[in-house]
Enzyme design. Structure first.
Site, PDB file in Angstrom:
ATOM      1  N   ALA A 128       0.802  -1.238   0.000  1.00 45.99           N
ATOM      2  CA  ALA A 128       0.000   0.000   0.000  1.00 45.99           C
ATOM      3  C   ALA A 128       0.833   1.286   0.000  1.00 45.99           C
ATOM      4  CB  ALA A 128      -1.020   0.045   1.140  1.00 45.99           C
ATOM      5  N   ALA A 129       2.135   1.183  -0.219  1.00 43.33           N
ATOM      6  CA  ALA A 129       2.948   2.410  -0.321  1.00 43.33           C
ATOM      7  C   ALA A 129       2.475   3.241  -1.502  1.00 43.33           C
ATOM      8  CB  ALA A 129       4.421   2.052  -0.477  1.00 43.33           C
ATOM      9  N   GLY A 130       2.255   2.577  -2.645  1.00 48.89           N
ATOM     10  CA  GLY A 130       1.794   3.285  -3.845  1.00 48.89           C
ATOM     11  C   GLY A 130       0.403   3.885  -3.632  1.00 48.89           C
ATOM     12  N   ASP A 131      -0.454   3.141  -2.944  1.00 52.56           N
ATOM     13  CA  ASP A 131      -1.815   3.639  -2.688  1.00 52.56           C
ATOM     14  C   ASP A 131      -1.772   4.877  -1.787  1.00 52.56           C
ATOM     15  OD1 ASP A 131      -2.781   1.453  -4.115  1.00 52.56           O
ATOM     16  OD2 ASP A 131      -2.880   0.199  -2.321  1.00 52.56           O
TER      17      ASP A 131
HETATM   18  O1  RIB Z   1      -1.730  -2.076  -3.278  1.00 55.43           O
HETATM   19  C1  RIB Z   1      -1.809  -2.990  -2.215  1.00 55.43           C
HETATM   20  C2  RIB Z   1      -3.107  -3.750  -2.305  1.00 55.43           C
HETATM   21  O2  RIB Z   1      -3.109  -4.556  -3.466  1.00 55.43           O
HETATM   22  C3  RIB Z   1      -3.343  -4.714  -1.171  1.00 55.43           C
HETATM   23  O3  RIB Z   1      -3.991  -4.109  -0.076  1.00 55.43           O
HETATM   24  C4  RIB Z   1      -4.136  -5.839  -1.826  1.00 55.43           C
HETATM   25  O4  RIB Z   1      -5.431  -5.986  -1.341  1.00 55.43           O
HETATM   26  C5  RIB Z   1      -4.120  -5.534  -3.324  1.00 55.43           C
HETATM   27  O5  RIB Z   1      -5.288  -4.959  -3.746  1.00 55.43           O
END
Ligand code: RIB
Length: 306
Positions: A253-256
């Site tokens: 989730a770093a990119g998110d």
């Molecule tokens: O970007 C990370 C995410 O990718 C995770 O939380 C996983 O669920 C996938 O969707």
């Protein structure tokens, strides 16, 4: 710019196991610490927007099962608008299986479940919210026809469309989608898939970004892990906005978190370079913690230490 940020995308429950190394084909590996956490690229980005102080509205589909109901309750707690989160009877919620190795790197397998049911009708139900937003933020864990519909509504109404092309599909991205995108944020692997060229240095970064721009997207931001993110500045020069150096324990989730931080900063009126700095700061905190949504920092952590 209007303050509302609409996020269209997936929600998963992540099952994470710490491993020494990723298993080889046929290998049974005894892992270490196990945890479940809220995840899904769409939900992670929506949580990042909300936790960083943005006005988030999330559009997604969940199964009407234990995971789905838990996810919805936790999304509501983040203070985002969840009226366009649809619970689907009989469907399973999305699940992601994630081994994390000793360097904090991960591999991810997603069972999409209800995420694969996000439809054009779901987008039409959210049309007024999309029209009244400043930013529409999307990824590629949900069906492309729905994303195209959302992008078209946003683009026709002057709403900035931001696409994080993750995970990158086997087929090239349709022109109908790209021509309605204002800012694209691939990581270096996704950028290489898009144009068939790796980023190894500044010259190749410039070449990759120019090739993506030639596909019709004006602003390209390529995240390059612990180096930071490349973009083209207002003087049309390549710039690397450097990452904040930290010891990563888990990059899930770093990119998110980067995308959520960038959107919140753009909605506040920051320039692209300054918004990338906010995204870098938020991501640098996220990688020092375990799990996807548990790792996302608050506005106070990010904006008071920039
Ligand atoms: O970007 C990370 C995410 O990718 C995770 O939380 C996983 O669920 C996938 O969707």
């Amino acid at each position: 710019m209007k303050s509302k940020i609409v996020i269209v995308g997936s929600s998963n429950t992540d099952m994470m196991v710490k491993v020494d190394h990723f298993p080889l084909p046929g290998e049974t590996l005894i892992g270490d610490h196990f945890m479940t956490a809220q995840g899904g690229k769409g939900a992670n980005q929506a949580v990042a927007v909300a936790r960083l102080g943005g006005d988030a509205t999330f559009v997604c589909c969940l199964g009407d099962d234990a995971f789905g109901n838990q996810s919805l309750a936790l999304l509501k707690k983040e203070g985002m608008d969840t009226k366009h989160v649809r619970l689907i009877k009989g469907a399973s919620s999305g699940v992601a299986l994630i081994p994390v190795d000793k360097n904090g790197e991960n591999t991810i397998i997603v069972a999409s479940g209800a995420n694969a049911m996000l439809s054009v009708d779901d987008i039409k139900a959210a049309e007024e919210d999309i029209k009244n937003a400043g930013i529409l933020l999307m990824q590629l864990e949900t069906p492309i026809p729905a994303l195209i519909c959302a992008a078209k509504i946003a683009h026709a109404n002057g709403v900035k469309v931001i696409l994080n092309p993750a995970p990158f599909p086997k087929e090239p991205l349709p022109e109908e989608l790209l021509e309605n995108v204002d800012i694209i944020i691939p990581n270096e692997t996704e950028a290489a898939y898009m144009v068939g060229e790796q980023i190894t240095d500044e010259a190749s970064a410039l070449s990759v970004i120019r090739k993506i721009q030639a596909k019709g997207v004006k602003t390209v931001i390529v995240t390059v892990g612990k180096l930071g993110a490349y973009t083209i500045d207002e003087q049309d020069n390549l710039v690397l906005v450097p990452a904040f150096p930290v010891k990563a324990v888990d990059t899930v989730a770093a990119g998110d978190t980067f995308c959520g931080g960038l959107c919140v900063a753009l909605a506040k009126g920051y320039s692209i370079a300054d918004a990338i700095r906010v995204g870098n700061k938020a991501a640098s905190i996220a990688v020092t913690r375990e799990g996807a949504q548990p790792s996302v920092p608050t506005a106070e952590e990010v904006f008071t230490t920039l």
